[in-house]
Design a protein around this motif. Sequence first.
Motif, PDB file in Angstrom:
ATOM      1  N   LEU A   1       6.642  -3.096  -5.816  1.00 56.28           N
ATOM      2  CA  LEU A   1       7.654  -4.211  -5.553  1.00 56.28           C
ATOM      3  C   LEU A   1       7.516  -5.193  -6.077  1.00 56.28           C
ATOM      4  N   VAL A   2       8.621  -5.839  -5.610  1.00 52.54           N
ATOM      5  CA  VAL A   2       9.554  -7.152  -5.763  1.00 52.54           C
ATOM      6  C   VAL A   2       9.175  -7.927  -5.097  1.00 52.54           C
ATOM      7  N   TYR A   3       8.907  -8.907  -4.790  1.00 56.16           N
ATOM      8  CA  TYR A   3       9.252 -10.236  -3.945  1.00 56.16           C
ATOM      9  C   TYR A   3       9.950 -11.469  -4.661  1.00 56.16           C
ATOM     10  N   LEU A   4      10.960 -11.551  -3.925  1.00 59.14           N
ATOM     11  CA  LEU A   4      12.233 -12.545  -3.806  1.00 59.14           C
ATOM     12  C   LEU A   4      11.803 -13.660  -2.943  1.00 59.14           C
ATOM     13  N   ASP A   5      11.807 -14.952  -3.007  1.00 57.02           N
ATOM     14  CA  ASP A   5      11.874 -16.215  -2.884  1.00 57.02           C
ATOM     15  C   ASP A   5      12.488 -17.496  -3.315  1.00 57.02           C
ATOM     16  N   VAL A   6      14.136 -16.980  -2.698  1.00 53.05           N
ATOM     17  CA  VAL A   6      15.036 -17.712  -3.725  1.00 53.05           C
ATOM     18  C   VAL A   6      15.874 -18.394  -2.717  1.00 53.05           C
ATOM     19  N   ALA A   7      16.711 -19.682  -3.307  1.00 53.39           N
ATOM     20  CA  ALA A   7      17.737 -20.020  -2.823  1.00 53.39           C
ATOM     21  C   ALA A   7      19.148 -18.595  -2.376  1.00 53.39           C
ATOM     22  N   PRO A   8      19.633 -19.096  -1.103  1.00 54.62           N
ATOM     23  CA  PRO A   8      20.710 -18.207  -0.783  1.00 54.62           C
ATOM     24  C   PRO A   8      22.211 -18.362  -1.668  1.00 54.62           C
ATOM     25  N   ALA A   9      21.963 -18.844  -2.943  1.00 61.30           N
ATOM     26  CA  ALA A   9      22.713 -18.942  -3.255  1.00 61.30           C
ATOM     27  C   ALA A   9      22.855 -18.148  -4.806  1.00 61.30           C
TER      28      ALA A   9
ATOM     29  N   ALA B   1       0.744  -1.105  -0.013  1.00 60.45           N
ATOM     30  CA  ALA B   1      -0.307   0.221  -0.162  1.00 60.45           C
ATOM     31  C   ALA B   1       1.117   1.363   0.045  1.00 60.45           C
ATOM     32  N   LEU B   2       2.099   0.970   0.838  1.00 60.57           N
ATOM     33  CA  LEU B   2       3.237   1.887   0.784  1.00 60.57           C
ATOM     34  C   LEU B   2       3.702   2.574  -0.721  1.00 60.57           C
ATOM     35  N   THR B   3       3.897   1.440  -1.109  1.00 61.50           N
ATOM     36  CA  THR B   3       4.414   1.575  -1.900  1.00 61.50           C
ATOM     37  C   THR B   3       3.288   2.164  -3.639  1.00 61.50           C
ATOM     38  N   SER B   4       2.727   2.411  -3.333  1.00 62.25           N
ATOM     39  CA  SER B   4       2.252   1.971  -4.514  1.00 62.25           C
ATOM     40  C   SER B   4       1.207   3.246  -4.449  1.00 62.25           C
ATOM     41  N   ALA B   5       1.026   3.625  -3.231  1.00 59.56           N
ATOM     42  CA  ALA B   5      -0.115   5.158  -2.743  1.00 59.56           C
ATOM     43  C   ALA B   5       0.214   6.217  -3.779  1.00 59.56           C
ATOM     44  N   ARG B   6       1.555   6.745  -4.390  1.00 56.99           N
ATOM     45  CA  ARG B   6       1.194   7.489  -4.769  1.00 56.99           C
ATOM     46  C   ARG B   6       1.983   7.484  -6.633  1.00 56.99           C
ATOM     47  N   ARG B   7       1.085   6.790  -6.658  1.00 58.65           N
ATOM     48  CA  ARG B   7       0.997   6.252  -7.854  1.00 58.65           C
ATOM     49  C   ARG B   7      -0.196   6.657  -8.555  1.00 58.65           C
ATOM     50  N   ASP B   8      -0.694   7.296  -9.700  1.00 55.62           N
ATOM     51  CA  ASP B   8      -1.757   7.743 -10.615  1.00 55.62           C
ATOM     52  C   ASP B   8      -2.384   6.544 -10.950  1.00 55.62           C
ATOM     53  N   GLY B   9      -1.856   5.356 -11.078  1.00 54.38           N
ATOM     54  CA  GLY B   9      -2.800   4.231 -11.609  1.00 54.38           C
ATOM     55  C   GLY B   9      -1.912   3.410 -11.774  1.00 54.38           C
ATOM     56  N   HIS B  10      -2.806   1.805 -12.003  1.00 55.35           N
ATOM     57  CA  HIS B  10      -2.084   0.896 -12.769  1.00 55.35           C
ATOM     58  C   HIS B  10      -0.609  -0.023 -11.385  1.00 55.35           C
ATOM     59  N   PRO B  11      -0.848  -0.150 -10.195  1.00 51.91           N
ATOM     60  CA  PRO B  11       0.885  -0.179  -9.852  1.00 51.91           C
ATOM     61  C   PRO B  11       0.884  -1.720 -10.146  1.00 51.91           C
ATOM     62  N   ALA B  12       1.972  -2.813 -10.155  1.00 49.01           N
ATOM     63  CA  ALA B  12       2.080  -3.394  -9.991  1.00 49.01           C
ATOM     64  C   ALA B  12       3.364  -4.234  -9.169  1.00 49.01           C
ATOM     65  N   ALA B  13       3.103  -5.213  -8.719  1.00 49.28           N
ATOM     66  CA  ALA B  13       4.150  -6.030  -8.282  1.00 49.28           C
ATOM     67  C   ALA B  13       4.588  -7.927  -9.003  1.00 49.28           C
ATOM     68  N   VAL B  14       6.006  -8.111  -8.576  1.00 47.39           N
ATOM     69  CA  VAL B  14       6.686  -9.164  -8.979  1.00 47.39           C
ATOM     70  C   VAL B  14       6.093 -10.154  -7.754  1.00 47.39           C
ATOM     71  N   ILE B  15       6.233 -10.975  -8.099  1.00 46.43           N
ATOM     72  CA  ILE B  15       6.474 -12.328  -6.790  1.00 46.43           C
ATOM     73  C   ILE B  15       7.019 -13.628  -7.490  1.00 46.43           C
ATOM     74  N   ALA B  16       8.033 -13.970  -6.987  1.00 45.25           N
ATOM     75  CA  ALA B  16       8.735 -14.562  -7.640  1.00 45.25           C
ATOM     76  C   ALA B  16       9.051 -15.584  -6.179  1.00 45.25           C
ATOM     77  N   SER B  17       7.421 -17.400  -6.086  1.00 42.96           N
ATOM     78  CA  SER B  17       8.458 -17.615  -5.306  1.00 42.96           C
ATOM     79  C   SER B  17       6.867 -19.222  -5.409  1.00 42.96           C
TER      80      SER B  17
END
Length: 224
Positions: free
Chosen positions: A143-151, A59-75
């Motif tokens: 926002l980009v959410y990453l759930d990846v291996a430590p390597a 909500a915080l990261t997209s609040a300043r957008r005029d429209g069409h906020p977007a997020a990426v989830i790698a998980s």
Amino acid sequence: MSETSSSATPLSARDAIAQHVNNTTVVSEALENARESAREYGVAVPDTMTGAALTSLMALTSARRDGHPAAVIASPAAGVVGLHLAAGLGDDGVLTCIDPELEHQSLAKAAFRAAGIRPNRQRFLPSQPLEVMDRLAADSYDLVYLDVAPAILRAAQEKAWPLLRSGGALVLTGALLDGTVADSSRTDRDTVAAREADEYMLQLDDAYVMRLPLAAGTTVLVKK
């Protein structure tokens, strides 16, 4: 006092807070069902406290957008994570989910359908994150959410960073490996990779860095 209660190990302050938050937060039926489905497939999901943080951060990261906020989830847990993010994303926001396992993506689609998230607000890419993030548009995500291996933590951070708009956030869940990155006696490959990634991210000039005691230690980078 019973023997069981007298010998029980007292909770730390942090664990007591987490237990209270998790026990007193109202969770929707769609989210609870998504969690249960993920667990049946052996997929680890964020707890309620972490989920609430994700919703607020979205909500915080997209609040300043005029429209069409977007997020990426790698998980593998894109369904559960996506429901948390969708709650803070707004009705016109779009979720892009990356995971090579079709079963995981099917779980996410079912979770989104049950929650009433429209098909035009979801996109699924059945690929490894490092292989597909280059194809996404730069400077286009909040926002980009990453759930990846430590390597691959550092490589994933470097691939994801150009995708974010100014003020956007990169969330690396589990990046601190339950604090074992601080144990200098740990020299296994995963710990060394996570430790090096942590040290590298702290030196970034174009990021505000938060390291939080959520989900085995989560690093959040906010793009300046």
